[in-house]
Design an enzyme around this catalytic site. Sequence first.
Site, PDB file in Angstrom:
ATOM      1  N   ASP A  19       0.231  -1.086  -0.148  1.00 10.82           N
ATOM      2  CA  ASP A  19       0.039   0.128  -0.173  1.00 10.82           C
ATOM      3  C   ASP A  19       1.007   1.028  -0.241  1.00 10.82           C
ATOM      4  OD1 ASP A  19      -1.747  -2.026   0.600  1.00 10.82           O
ATOM      5  OD2 ASP A  19      -2.902  -1.077   1.579  1.00 10.82           O
ATOM      6  N   GLU A  50      -4.554   2.375  -2.984  1.00  7.94           N
ATOM      7  CA  GLU A  50      -5.129   2.789  -2.817  1.00  7.94           C
ATOM      8  C   GLU A  50      -5.215   3.910  -1.129  1.00  7.94           C
ATOM      9  OE1 GLU A  50      -7.811   0.850  -0.666  1.00  7.94           O
ATOM     10  OE2 GLU A  50      -6.876   0.502   1.656  1.00  7.94           O
ATOM     11  N   ASN A  51      -3.776   4.454  -0.692  1.00  8.95           N
ATOM     12  CA  ASN A  51      -3.760   4.696   0.554  1.00  8.95           C
ATOM     13  C   ASN A  51      -3.044   6.310  -0.354  1.00  8.95           C
ATOM     14  OD1 ASN A  51      -3.580   2.126   2.113  1.00  8.95           O
ATOM     15  ND2 ASN A  51      -5.352   4.175   2.293  1.00  8.95           N
ATOM     16  N   ASN A  78     -10.454  -1.390  -0.061  1.00  6.73           N
ATOM     17  CA  ASN A  78     -11.836  -0.533   0.353  1.00  6.73           C
ATOM     18  C   ASN A  78     -11.693   0.956   0.106  1.00  6.73           C
ATOM     19  OD1 ASN A  78     -10.080  -0.901   2.271  1.00  6.73           O
ATOM     20  ND2 ASN A  78     -11.352   0.339   3.856  1.00  6.73           N
ATOM     21  N   HIS A  79     -10.838   1.346   0.364  1.00  9.66           N
ATOM     22  CA  HIS A  79     -10.370   3.162   0.268  1.00  9.66           C
ATOM     23  C   HIS A  79     -10.600   3.507  -1.469  1.00  9.66           C
ATOM     24  CE1 HIS A  79      -9.625   4.376   4.576  1.00  9.66           C
ATOM     25  NE2 HIS A  79      -9.184   3.391   3.998  1.00  9.66           N
ATOM     26  N   HIS A 161      -6.805  -7.833  -0.452  1.00  7.41           N
ATOM     27  CA  HIS A 161      -6.919  -6.494   0.237  1.00  7.41           C
ATOM     28  C   HIS A 161      -8.195  -7.082   1.584  1.00  7.41           C
ATOM     29  CE1 HIS A 161      -5.169  -2.853   1.739  1.00  7.41           C
ATOM     30  NE2 HIS A 161      -7.256  -2.494   1.182  1.00  7.41           N
ATOM     31  N   HIS A 186      -2.797  -4.341   3.129  1.00  9.51           N
ATOM     32  CA  HIS A 186      -4.697  -3.440   3.556  1.00  9.51           C
ATOM     33  C   HIS A 186      -3.691  -3.536   5.426  1.00  9.51           C
ATOM     34  CE1 HIS A 186      -8.045  -2.236   5.106  1.00  9.51           C
ATOM     35  NE2 HIS A 186      -8.159  -2.809   6.418  1.00  9.51           N
ATOM     36  N   HIS A 188      -0.643  -3.106   6.141  1.00 12.47           N
ATOM     37  CA  HIS A 188       0.129  -2.089   6.101  1.00 12.47           C
ATOM     38  C   HIS A 188       1.407  -2.323   6.955  1.00 12.47           C
ATOM     39  CE1 HIS A 188      -1.824   2.074   5.083  1.00 12.47           C
ATOM     40  NE2 HIS A 188      -1.876   0.976   4.258  1.00 12.47           N
TER      41      HIS A 188
END
Length: 294
Positions: A19, A50-51, A78-79, A161, A186, A188
């Site tokens: 991520d 995604e982040n 999810n983000h 994820h 997810h 991290h």
Amino acid sequence: MLPGKEVHMSLVKVMLIGDVVGDPGIAVLESDLRSLIAEFGASFVIVNGENAASGFGLTPATLERILVAGADVVTSGNHVWEKRDLWPFLDSEARLLRPANYPEDAPGHGSGVFVKDGIAWAIINLQGREEMSPIDCPFHMGERLLDELDGKSVITLIDFHAETTREKESLAFHLDGRVGAIVGTHTHVRTADARLLPKGTAYITDLGMTGVVDGIIGMDATICLNRCKTLIPFRMECAAGAVAISGALIGFDTETRKAVSIEGFGRKVALVQGGTASGVVVDGTGPGNEKAVG
């Protein structure tokens, strides 16, 4: 092997990056990803982005920066829905994946086949449900997408994820032997369990994070601590400080399209006088493990 008979294996490597958290994570990809690709001889690169937009989601601009930095495919989680200006790109940009087990009416696509240098890579993005949103079943969706790939000459990989180790390992054992590799994202934090499963699938529970290591999962430590102590949802901000690229390198036999090795790796980059200093530590299983690269 018969005496005097040699077996020559054609090896191809894929690099998977954990991520990417905020601008620091993108910046370290821009400065170091291509040199890392060259060092490890990676032929294909998958980045979970995604982040990337200040820690939450992606924007068209952050997506473009990751692709220009060297990613062949950008996965998410999810983000991915955080930034509405990205939504049209979920349909139009084939190299951007969102979890395939969101409802069919959701924008975007959760899998794709990408051909590079004569090798076809089938990439699937799935999202877990334990301690996350109760979307469609990742086990059934994974089976369905792999059924569609049966008989095709592709190397298959899944970015799962998900929150819990139990769910990640369960999917991996469920699909062991049907998919080339399953990597978790997810949480991290890169896990130390990179291995080949009994039927040959390469697996690691989590690739870790690409972002500032002097913080809490890439975010400002003081803010995170205050949120935990007070339960007040203070606005999260990316941390500042030394950054790292974290992920895994997986080797595949191009004839059988099966994994032969998997290594987790991390590169920490610190600002020094006149530029940057970095070092790579690699750990894993299989042939050709580089234990430390300066």
